[in-house]
Structure formats: C-alpha cells, structure tokens
Design a protein around this motif. Structure first.
Motif, mmCIF file in Angstrom:
data_model
loop_
_atom_site.group_PDB
_atom_site.id
_atom_site.type_symbol
_atom_site.label_atom_id
_atom_site.label_comp_id
_atom_site.label_asym_id
_atom_site.label_seq_id
_atom_site.Cartn_x
_atom_site.Cartn_y
_atom_site.Cartn_z
ATOM 1 N N GLN A 134 40.045 67.730 6.192
ATOM 2 C CA GLN A 134 40.956 68.882 6.557
ATOM 3 C C GLN A 134 39.950 69.879 7.041
ATOM 4 O O GLN A 134 40.341 70.337 7.816
ATOM 5 C CB GLN A 134 41.799 68.889 6.362
ATOM 6 C CG GLN A 134 43.193 67.738 5.508
ATOM 7 C CD GLN A 134 43.485 67.006 6.790
ATOM 8 O OE1 GLN A 134 43.581 68.434 7.918
ATOM 9 N NE2 GLN A 134 44.078 66.008 6.727
ATOM 10 N N TRP A 135 39.405 70.216 6.307
ATOM 11 C CA TRP A 135 38.587 71.889 6.509
ATOM 12 C C TRP A 135 37.660 71.136 7.468
ATOM 13 O O TRP A 135 37.535 72.201 8.292
ATOM 14 C CB TRP A 135 37.673 72.396 5.517
ATOM 15 C CG TRP A 135 38.826 73.110 4.603
ATOM 16 C CD1 TRP A 135 39.437 73.453 3.328
ATOM 17 C CD2 TRP A 135 39.235 74.268 5.441
ATOM 18 N NE1 TRP A 135 39.741 73.432 3.049
ATOM 19 C CE2 TRP A 135 40.229 75.573 4.009
ATOM 20 C CE3 TRP A 135 39.206 74.933 6.088
ATOM 21 C CZ2 TRP A 135 40.490 75.577 3.913
ATOM 22 C CZ3 TRP A 135 39.920 76.370 6.636
ATOM 23 C CH2 TRP A 135 40.762 77.000 5.527
ATOM 24 N N LEU A 137 37.593 69.767 10.059
ATOM 25 C CA LEU A 137 38.479 70.011 11.516
ATOM 26 C C LEU A 137 38.493 71.104 12.247
ATOM 27 O O LEU A 137 38.351 71.677 13.039
ATOM 28 C CB LEU A 137 40.048 68.639 11.321
ATOM 29 C CG LEU A 137 39.432 67.310 11.052
ATOM 30 C CD1 LEU A 137 41.388 66.555 11.170
ATOM 31 C CD2 LEU A 137 39.041 66.809 12.755
ATOM 32 N N ARG A 138 39.365 71.763 11.029
ATOM 33 C CA ARG A 138 39.420 73.865 11.067
ATOM 34 C C ARG A 138 38.834 73.824 11.232
ATOM 35 O O ARG A 138 38.654 75.045 12.240
ATOM 36 C CB ARG A 138 40.200 73.844 10.040
ATOM 37 C CG ARG A 138 41.725 73.242 9.654
ATOM 38 C CD ARG A 138 42.736 72.780 8.717
ATOM 39 N NE ARG A 138 44.111 72.402 9.132
ATOM 40 C CZ ARG A 138 44.265 70.641 8.611
ATOM 41 N NH1 ARG A 138 43.203 70.405 9.019
ATOM 42 N NH2 ARG A 138 45.733 70.614 9.573
ATOM 43 N N LEU A 139 37.530 73.861 10.288
ATOM 44 C CA LEU A 139 36.008 74.735 11.206
ATOM 45 C C LEU A 139 35.255 74.136 12.523
ATOM 46 O O LEU A 139 35.009 75.214 13.285
ATOM 47 C CB LEU A 139 36.104 75.098 9.791
ATOM 48 C CG LEU A 139 36.016 75.006 8.582
ATOM 49 C CD1 LEU A 139 34.514 74.800 7.396
ATOM 50 C CD2 LEU A 139 36.244 76.947 8.687
ATOM 51 N N ASP A 141 36.786 72.705 14.504
ATOM 52 C CA ASP A 141 37.496 72.343 16.077
ATOM 53 C C ASP A 141 38.629 73.555 15.878
ATOM 54 O O ASP A 141 40.020 73.374 16.878
ATOM 55 C CB ASP A 141 38.192 71.362 16.521
ATOM 56 C CG ASP A 141 39.193 70.907 17.056
ATOM 57 O OD1 ASP A 141 39.116 71.983 18.523
ATOM 58 O OD2 ASP A 141 40.293 70.520 18.125
ATOM 59 N N GLY A 142 37.910 74.641 15.279
ATOM 60 C CA GLY A 142 38.893 75.909 14.934
ATOM 61 C C GLY A 142 38.493 76.683 16.528
ATOM 62 O O GLY A 142 38.276 77.383 17.854
ATOM 63 N N THR A 143 37.944 78.171 15.878
ATOM 64 C CA THR A 143 37.507 79.291 16.652
ATOM 65 C C THR A 143 35.670 79.181 17.069
ATOM 66 O O THR A 143 35.559 78.096 16.506
ATOM 67 C CB THR A 143 37.827 80.229 15.709
ATOM 68 O OG1 THR A 143 36.004 80.256 14.722
ATOM 69 C CG2 THR A 143 38.603 80.868 15.464
ATOM 70 N N GLY A 146 33.590 79.507 14.247
ATOM 71 C CA GLY A 146 33.957 78.053 12.792
ATOM 72 C C GLY A 146 32.594 76.901 13.305
ATOM 73 O O GLY A 146 32.879 76.232 12.681
ATOM 74 N N HIS A 147 33.262 77.057 15.029
ATOM 75 C CA HIS A 147 32.395 75.519 15.554
ATOM 76 C C HIS A 147 30.706 75.449 15.593
ATOM 77 O O HIS A 147 30.529 74.729 14.549
ATOM 78 C CB HIS A 147 32.914 75.268 16.788
ATOM 79 C CG HIS A 147 31.904 74.255 17.492
ATOM 80 N ND1 HIS A 147 32.816 72.863 17.162
ATOM 81 C CD2 HIS A 147 31.287 74.321 18.121
ATOM 82 C CE1 HIS A 147 31.606 72.594 18.035
ATOM 83 N NE2 HIS A 147 31.226 72.704 18.149
ATOM 84 N N ARG A 149 28.782 77.717 12.939
ATOM 85 C CA ARG A 149 28.538 77.739 11.583
ATOM 86 C C ARG A 149 29.251 75.939 10.903
ATOM 87 O O ARG A 149 27.808 75.604 10.226
ATOM 88 C CB ARG A 149 29.946 78.489 10.698
ATOM 89 C CG ARG A 149 29.183 80.331 10.717
ATOM 90 C CD ARG A 149 30.511 80.785 9.310
ATOM 91 N NE ARG A 149 30.459 82.348 10.420
ATOM 92 C CZ ARG A 149 29.525 82.859 9.415
ATOM 93 N NH1 ARG A 149 29.389 82.239 8.301
ATOM 94 N NH2 ARG A 149 29.689 83.986 9.197
ATOM 95 N N TRP C 310 36.383 84.709 9.222
ATOM 96 C CA TRP C 310 36.082 83.707 9.930
ATOM 97 C C TRP C 310 36.880 81.908 9.705
ATOM 98 O O TRP C 310 37.209 81.246 10.035
ATOM 99 C CB TRP C 310 35.005 83.442 10.353
ATOM 100 C CG TRP C 310 34.079 83.051 9.280
ATOM 101 C CD1 TRP C 310 33.539 83.772 7.820
ATOM 102 C CD2 TRP C 310 33.270 81.082 9.079
ATOM 103 N NE1 TRP C 310 32.532 82.289 6.940
ATOM 104 C CE2 TRP C 310 33.132 80.984 8.223
ATOM 105 C CE3 TRP C 310 34.160 80.323 9.791
ATOM 106 C CZ2 TRP C 310 32.808 80.136 7.260
ATOM 107 C CZ3 TRP C 310 33.541 79.186 9.405
ATOM 108 C CH2 TRP C 310 32.637 78.659 8.012
ATOM 109 N N SER C 314 40.123 80.798 12.152
ATOM 110 C CA SER C 314 39.303 79.316 12.442
ATOM 111 C C SER C 314 41.128 78.469 12.108
ATOM 112 O O SER C 314 41.037 77.810 13.191
ATOM 113 C CB SER C 314 38.061 78.839 11.823
ATOM 114 O OG SER C 314 37.026 77.746 12.782
#
Lengths: 239, 95, 340
Positions: A134-135, A137-139, A141-143, A146-147, A149, C310, C314
């Motif tokens: 879950q995390w 995906l959120r990191l 495919d988020g900002t 996030g991507h 990092r 962040w 995100s």
C-alpha cells in the motif's frame, strides 16, 4: 514428521526478525504521521514475537540476542540496513515481507519443525506485505518527490535481495521457485506504483559472503553496540 | 503544506460475531484502504474486533439536537410498544 | 477543511436567538450528570476549555513517547523490549483517541498539531525530564503513569461524552503501563546492588516531578473551580495529589526503595501521609520552557512532522487521483481541489 530444529535455520530466521524489529523500533517517535507510529510498532512487535520463538528453539533468547558477536549473527544484510527515509524503510519492508511471506507459506505447508510457527507467522507477514505494498503505491504513484524517493530506495536496496535465496541449512523450501515468485510479485507492485524495476545485480560483488555467513555491513556493528550495551554492562543480571 | 490534511474517518468495530458494529472513534487516512488498515492497527490491537467499517466523517448525516423533541419525544409515549405494558396471569409460560 | 457532519458544532452563541434556554438546558444536563455530546449547545468557554485540555492531553501522549522510546533500542531483554514497544505504541494510540475526541468540537488535528509545534499549546511538563537510565523506564511507568491514572480515572466520568469515552478506553490500557513499570523496578530492586542503585536513583529523580503532575495547589489553580462546576474535573489538584502519595508509600516499601522526602510520614489524625513542600519554582520554570528537555522534545516532534510531510503529501496525491479514477464519485481533480 521431522522435529529436529536446525539451529542454523532457527538463527537465520530468528535474526532476520530480531534485527528488522529493532530497526522498526527505531522509528518510535519519528514516524511521518501518527497513525504510522501505531502501524510500524505493530509490525515490529510481530517480528519480535517471531524472533523470540525462533531464538528460543536455538538456545536462550537473551543470550543469543545480547551476547553474540557481530560475526555470529545470521540475518540477511537487507534487514540490518539503516531506516533511511520512509521510502527506504518501505522498500526494505516490501522486499523482506514478500520473501518472508513466501518462505512461511512454504514452511507452513510442510510437516517440518517450523510448520507451527510458520502457520501463525504467515498471517502476520501477509499484513506486513500488504502494508508495504500500500505504501509503495502511495509513494511511487503519489507526488513527484514521493516517486523519486521511492525509486531511489528500491534501487539502493536491490543489491541486498539476492541473498534471500541462498540455501540455508535445515530450511527445506524450494528456493528457486520462491525466487521466481518473489520477482514476479515485487515487479508487479513496482509496476503498479509506476516505478522502474531496478536492473543492477541482486548480490554484492564480494566473495567474502553476506549476512547468512556472518558477514555484515558497517552500520550493523553500531546497531548491535546500542542494542547489547546495557545487557552486557551487567553480566548475569536479570531484568 | 495544508494539502497534507488527510480526511477524517469514523470507525465502527464488530467486537465479536453476533454483535453489530459499534462506533469506536475516528482517525485520519488518505483513503478508504488506509482508513481500514489504520483502524485495524489503532482500534483492534488488543483483539477487540472481528470486522471493521470505516466511513468518511463527512458522509454522515446526523439528526440535530434542536429537532430532538419532534424526533424522539413522540416515541416516548407509546408504552404499548413494550412487552411490559401487558399484564399476563401468573403461571402462563412461553409468552 | 470540512468538519464532520456528525461532529458539527450546533448553535454557537452568536447565531442563537434564545441562548438563555440553551444555557439552562446545558446547566441542567451537567447538573443531572448527563453527558454533553458534540452537537449539543455548550457555552463557548466550556468548548474552549475542553479543546485546550483534550489537546494538551493528546500532545502529552505524543511527546510522552519520546523519553521511553529513548530506551527501546537498548532494552536489556527481549521480553522488556516487547513490553516497552507495546507501551510506546499505546501512547501513540492514546494520542490518537484524544485528538479524535478533540476533533468532535470542530478543531482539526492539524490545527492542534500546529499549536503544539509552535508552542501555543502545552503538553505535560513531566516529559521535559530526561530518561537517563533503564530504571527511568520503570519509574515513568510506576510514578508518571500512576499519577496520570490517578488524574484520569475521574475523567472517565467527565461531562463531555467523547472525552469520557476516550478516557475509558485509555484507562483500561494504562493499568498495563503502570504495572509493567512497577514490575520493572521490582526486578531491579531485587537485582544486583548496581541495579538497585539504578532504581533508587530513578525514583529520586522522578518522585517530585510526578507530584507536580497534579498541577499547582488548589488556591493557585487558574481553571480548577470552573472545570469542577462543569464536571470536566471531579476532584481538586491537592486531593488527587494526596491520594497518589497515599498509594505510593506502601508500594515503595514493597519495592525496597525509599521516596526522597524526609518529611514523609503517616498522620494518624488526617488519615493521610504528610509530605514535604514541592518546589513550585522548578515547576514554573519547566513549564516556561526551561526544563532539561523542552527544546529537545519539541524539536524532535517538529522534525518528525516536517520530515514526514512529503509522505503525507504523496499519499494524499495518490488518493486524489485514484479515488476519482476508480469509484467515479467525483470528477477528476475534484477531490484534490477540495483537499487543497
């Protein structure tokens, strides 16, 4: 039914759980959001519980945790890697929990000495894997931050993932099959998270070996120094 | 920075099979999937539940305290809806 | 930021024609020991007092994780390590229950955290003391959690429903905290001379700050009287402090440890233990920010929050995109727009 527990195998699995639990424990009070304090602690506690059962089958849990030297630890180098930013912690979780889930599912299906432990642990680990996915995906495919990092973390830890599929004495599982399944599963998650599957080698270019042979990375000695210092300062004391 | 506010979710937990879900509290999560997971970690870490519902707090419509009288008082004067309203001779069973 | 409909405040003084009737209903409810619920009318000052108190309480749980988390990585046995991790985790959980209760009054957690981070809202001063040895973990469990429980048990009957309910849950869990602390000290007290000395040293350092946790003496307590009338508070500071001292003295004896107060003795006439004067200058100084760890605790909290920004962003961006894509409930971008 095989009942003899291989100490080598118990130490390998026990040390994995012990060390990763310790690393996750370092997050306490530092998590990116309060809900995650609770989530990370849950995972750390599951792992510590597994470690205690496994180490106890190989000897005295505290003697093994607190009195062994670095070279006697048999954990994967992956789990001892420092927490880094949250993305590194999540990448480490994704890689390890995917492996651990496959491993315990395999062991639970056997009638070997780890079957009971594995049957309980596989449920815990399924949740850890889900949390990591879950995390990811959120990191991923988020900002944009996030991507970036998450990508950096996945790439940085990739070199530690080959070790998971080296044979361990007393662990009767289909490692080749596990490795294929692991790659498939991790690739699928990274794809969904719009991340690139790292292309580098999955083991370090060093013939000395790795964690399962007692060869660790620099930060591990420091981690053990912190973990063992109090216990060792009071020889023979009970706590 | 303000766009990091995660929305609020209400959490309902079924403590064991056979009971209905009961409001346990609220939490923040970016989406429903995480709301469920956070709820599991927060509200059932001592084995308090077998099933969880999460609902965005903003999706709940509540009766207003001002309408309390028209809403609830009419129900208070209908004692014949309650079994204790009826007198049954002593010794009559299974009723 | 949308407030939950279920929580939305109702009838504030400004927009209500007949405040008098509302106020009489409120007073009557409190007097009859009924609970006030989020959407009920309540005096602005009652609301403000509650938000302040619940926020401070929540902040205390969150900051209170730090002194104990300081020892997770050094816990001297795996059993103790598991216990300590679970305890620190509970504190995060308690913080969350309390923020959740505070949010029912229409103040978002983000606002409350902002106030903590900028120093506009306080947390319990006790957490501005350092945990110097392993025994401090035990002393915190026994004394700090003990004092907290003494304070908190009456809050389970607080007039504000969500606060009272959060406290019921918290108090159930807190008794584990106190017991594990006591047991930890017991092991040290019965251990080697070094362990015993470590335990005594910790108790010496934590005893007086624990007594300060009950707040200033009754005649100097700014909010006490009003809070008692509103049944937010049920007992006075001094009353609870005395109760705590009376409980601790025999417990210390069982531990084989002494409490660092030469004036501590049983008073037959009062039926209570007398104890020496509390250093209120120290209390005020720590409260003002001059304690040993004020700066450190707040800095760590701020850093965790800032470094986590962040991550939260995100996840919010992911949710905005995927919620609108999968369930079609809102037009693309709409969720993101309302969140911004």
């Amino acid at each position: 039914m095989t009942t003899t527990v291989s100490a080598t195998a118990a130490l390998a699995l026990g040390d994995d759980a012990l060390v990763l639990s310790h690393r996750l424990g370092e997050w306490a009070g530092h998590a990116p959001v309060l809900e995650e304090e609770v989530a990370l602690a849950n995972i750390a506690l599951d792992l510590l519980g597994q470690a205690r059962v496994l180490l106890s089958t190989a000897g005295d849990e505290d003697e093994l945790a607190y009195l062994r030297e670095e070279r006697a630890f048999r954990n994967l180098q992956l789990v001892e890697q420092p927490n880094g930013d949250f993305a590194h912690t999540i990448a480490r979780q994704l890689y390890f929990s995917t492996y651990q889930h496959l491993l315990y599912a395999g062991l639970a299906a056997t009638d070997g000495p780890f079957a009971d432990l594995a049957a309980k642990a596989v449920k815990e680990v399924a949740y850890h894997r889900d949390h990591a996915e879950q995390w990811t995906l959120r990191l991923g495919d988020g900002t944009e931050t996030g991507h970036e990092r998450m990508q950096r973390a996945c790439t940085a830890l990739w070199r530690f993932t080959g070790e998971m599929f080296q044979p361990v004495d007393g662990l009767d599982v289909d490692l080749a099959g596990m490795e294929t399944a692991w790659l498939e599963s991790v690739r699928a998650v990274l794809h969904r998270a719009t991340l690139t599957v790292p292309e580098g080698p999955r083991t370090g270019a060093w013939s000395a070996g790795a964690g399962r042979q007692g060869v660790h990375t620099e930060s591990f000695g420091r981690m053990l120094a912190e973990m063992q210092h109090l216990h060792r300062s009071h020889p023979g004391a009970s706590w | 920075m303000t766009n990091t506010d995660w929305p609020l979710w209400e959490v309902f937990v079924r403590s064991r099979r056979g009971l209905s879900h009961t409001h346990a509290g609220s939490l923040h999560a970016p989406d429903a999937e995480f709301a469920l997971r956070n709820a599991r970690d927060l509200y059932t870490r001592r084995g308090e539940g077998v099933s969880i519902w999460v609902v965005p707090s903003s999706a709940i419509t509540a009766s207003s305290p001002d309408e309390k009288d028209p809403f609830f008082e009419p129900a208070a004067d209908k004692p014949y809806r309650h079994p204790t309203f009826y007198e049954i001779p002593e010794g009559v069973k299974h009723l | 930021m949308a407030t939950a409909a279920a929580h939305q405040a109702y009838g504030t003084t400004e927009d209500t024609a007949d405040t008098g009737a509302y106020e009489r209903a409120f007073d009557a409810a409190v007097a009859a020991d009924e609970r006030i619920e989020p959407r009920d009318w309540m005096p602005d000052a009652y609301r403000a007092t509650l938000v302040r108190q619940m926020a401070q309480h929540a902040h205390s749980e969150i900051i209170g994780m730090q002194p104990e988390a300081n020892w997770i990585t050094r816990a001297p046995s795996l059993r103790r390590k598991a216990i300590l991790m679970a305890k620190v985790q509970d504190e995060a959980g308690h913080g969350l229950y309390l923020y959740s209760a505070a949010e029912t009054l229409g103040t978002s957690r983000d606002e409350l955290l902002d106030k903590l981070h900028s120093g506009r809202q306080k947390y319990s001063s006790i957490f501005n003391y350092p945990t110097l040895t392993w025994a401090d973990v035990g002393a915190i469990g026994w004394l700090v959690d003990g004092a907290a429980i003494t304070n908190q048990v009456p809050l389970c009957r607080c007039s504000y429903g969500p606060y009272a309910r959060a406290m019921v849950r918290i108090c159930k869990e807190e008794s584990f905290h106190q017991r594990q602390g006591y047991e930890l000290l017991l092991a040290l007290g019965r251990g080697t001379p070094e362990q015993h000395a470590m335990a005594q040293d910790a108790v010496n350092r934590w005893w007086w700050p624990s007594l300060m946790m009950f707040g200033p003496p009754d005649d100097e307590s700014a909010h006490s009287a009003q809070s008692m009338t509103w049944k937010i508070k049920r007992h006075s500071n001094d009353e609870l402090r005395q109760r705590f001292v009376d409980i601790c003295v025999p417990q210390a004896e069982s531990l084989g440890l002494t409490l660092p107060d030469p004036d501590l003795r049983w008073n037959e006439e009062r039926g209570h233990y007398d104890f020496g004067p509390i250093d209120w200058t120290e209390f005020k100084e720590v409260l003002k920010g001059n304690g040993p760890c004020n700066e450190q605790r707040l800095t760590q909290r701020r850093r965790a929050h800032e470094e986590g920004a962040w991550v939260r962003e995100s996840a919010a961006a992911y949710a905005a995109r995927h919620t609108s894509r999968t369930d079609g409930a809102s037009k693309p971008g709409e969720t993101g727009a309302t969140r911004a």
